[in-house]
Write an enzyme that holds these catalytic residues in place. Structure first.
Site, mmCIF file in Angstrom:
data_model
loop_
_atom_site.group_PDB
_atom_site.id
_atom_site.type_symbol
_atom_site.label_atom_id
_atom_site.label_comp_id
_atom_site.label_asym_id
_atom_site.label_seq_id
_atom_site.Cartn_x
_atom_site.Cartn_y
_atom_site.Cartn_z
ATOM 1 N N GLU A 19 26.037 39.208 32.561
ATOM 2 C CA GLU A 19 25.000 39.235 31.516
ATOM 3 C C GLU A 19 25.238 40.451 30.626
ATOM 4 O O GLU A 19 25.706 41.482 31.133
ATOM 5 C CB GLU A 19 23.613 39.321 32.165
ATOM 6 C CG GLU A 19 23.278 38.084 32.998
ATOM 7 C CD GLU A 19 21.954 38.198 33.748
ATOM 8 O OE1 GLU A 19 21.301 39.252 33.643
ATOM 9 O OE2 GLU A 19 21.592 37.243 34.438
ATOM 10 N N HIS A 75 17.608 35.871 31.288
ATOM 11 C CA HIS A 75 17.090 36.723 32.380
ATOM 12 C C HIS A 75 15.688 37.245 32.030
ATOM 13 O O HIS A 75 15.470 38.448 31.920
ATOM 14 C CB HIS A 75 18.048 37.882 32.667
ATOM 15 C CG HIS A 75 17.825 38.506 34.022
ATOM 16 N ND1 HIS A 75 18.819 39.109 34.744
ATOM 17 C CD2 HIS A 75 16.698 38.631 34.788
ATOM 18 C CE1 HIS A 75 18.336 39.579 35.884
ATOM 19 N NE2 HIS A 75 17.032 39.305 35.934
HETATM 20 O O1 LIG Z 1 13.195 42.304 39.358
HETATM 21 C C1 LIG Z 1 14.263 41.689 39.289
HETATM 22 O O2 LIG Z 1 15.006 41.531 40.263
HETATM 23 C C2 LIG Z 1 14.714 41.102 38.033
HETATM 24 O O3 LIG Z 1 15.625 40.322 38.018
HETATM 25 C C3 LIG Z 1 14.127 41.561 36.798
HETATM 26 O O4 LIG Z 1 14.607 42.823 36.605
HETATM 27 P P1 LIG Z 1 14.844 43.382 35.152
HETATM 28 O O5 LIG Z 1 13.572 43.105 34.426
HETATM 29 O O6 LIG Z 1 16.004 42.646 34.606
HETATM 30 O O7 LIG Z 1 15.117 44.805 35.392
#
Ligand SMILES: O=C(O)C(=O)COP(=O)(O)O
Length: 347
Positions: free
Chosen positions: A263, A281
């Protein structure tokens, strides 16, 4: 010492305000910086808060020579080299529950979107300006069999919501007692084939050696023709090549995908396929969840900077000589307790 200001969204300010209002803490908000600048900033930090897009790898940890604690502002910590932290005496923590509902609701969104062929219907009217109601007959969740892999905070709530849609729900999770599911009216299985025979499969596990490629070519071959697959957990739990090939052949009718191995995934082959509904995501991206995560992460950062608590500690640093003096008095009382509690709550 440095107070960097940059674009901050209001719902994240809650956590920043806590840091701002804390006299004995200086912070740098470094959300939009490149890796070189980040490595430069991180060398002065005693505590760091990170989201999933920052790799807390060897390079990061080597630069972070003053780091005592790292808080992963989210649940999944596959981007954090936990062993590397332990070796350096850095306590790693996550914020495990604040984005649960956000991930659960995105999963339901993808599931419904796949069943009603939402991407096709949406694009036909919005992009092509064509009104052809006869083109898009979807399917209902009602009565369908849903397989939920992983029955933790997120998985069990997805299962409950699916129950309210009157689906037939079965879960596979070797790490829970079966009663955790059956008490909620959800079927529990230790036979993975029961999952593979479902109409829809959704996965809610962490990403680790045990779960990477958990669903690959062989598993998909054993699934029903026209199965629907959802992944709002981590890229790579479903083998991406297997997913691509089977979506292309139609064996997998639709997939709802929020996460990719690499990503940002703006050129990913899956994006070329019509039968996927995709998001970038966004599992944790609700204002409610980000507000709560920012508050919890800020409080955890302050407590760990002061050496008074390590909420949701994921590791116990193995080289005690690397643990700073101000932390030592609390090791027995706080850190081991926090570690044990974290382990217990995981089991
Ligand atoms: O909490 C998680 O594991 C996620 O995938 C979301 O995390 P992020 O908002 O991408 O830091």
């Amino acid at each position: 010492k440095i107070r960097a200001t940059t674009r901050k969204r209001s719902f994240k300010i809650s956590g920043l305000q806590i840091l701002q209002n804390t006299e004995d803490v200086n912070y740098v908000y470094a959300a939009d910086v490149d890796k070189t600048e980040l490595l430069n900033i991180i060398k002065d930090a005693h505590v760091a808060i990170t989201r999933s897009s920052t790799d807390v790898d060897e390079k990061f940890l080597n630069a972070a020579t003053n780091l005592k604690a790292i808080i992963r502002a989210g649940v999944g910590y596959d981007n954090v080299d936990i062993d590397g932290c332990s070796k350096r005496g850095i306590i790693a923590m996550n914020v495990p529950t604040a984005n649960t509902i956000a991930a659960v609701e995105l999963t339901m969104t993808h599931m419904l979107s796949c069943m009603r062929k939402f991407p096709y219907a949406h694009n036909q009217l919005k992009i092509d300006r064509v009104w052809k109601r006869e083109d898009w007959y979807g399917n209902e969740l009602y009565g369908k069999k849903l397989g939920v892999i992983g029955f933790g905070n997120i998985g069990h709530r997805v299962a409950l919501r699916a129950k309210s849609f009157e689906m037939d729900v079965v879960t596979y999770d070797p790490y829970i007692p079966s009663t955790k599911a059956t008490d909620l009216g959800i079927k529990y299985t230790t036979n993975f084939e029961d999952i593979l025979s479902c109409d829809i499969i959704t996965i809610h596990t962490p990403k680790n050696k045990e779960t990477i490629n958990m669903i690959g070519f062989e598993e998909i071959a054993r699934m029903k023709d026209g199965v629907v697959l959802i992944n709002c957990a981590r890229g790579g739990l479903y083998n991406e090549d297997a997913l691509y090939e089977n979506l292309k052949s139609g064996k997998v009718a639709m997939a709802g995908i929020d996460v990719f191995i690499k990503e940002p995934a703006t050129n990913h082959p899956l994006l070329d396929l019509p039968n996927v509904t995709v998001t970038a995501h966004l599992g944790a991206n609700t204002k409610e969840s980000q507000r709560e995560i920012s508050v919890q992460a800020a409080n955890n950062a302050i407590e760990s900077a002061r050496g008074i608590a390590y909420p949701n500690a994921l590791n116990l640093p193995i080289d005690e000589s690397k643990i700073p003096n101000f932390v030592k008095p609390y090791i027995e009382l706080t850190q081991k307790m926090a570690f044990l509690i974290a382990q217990l709550s995981k089991s």
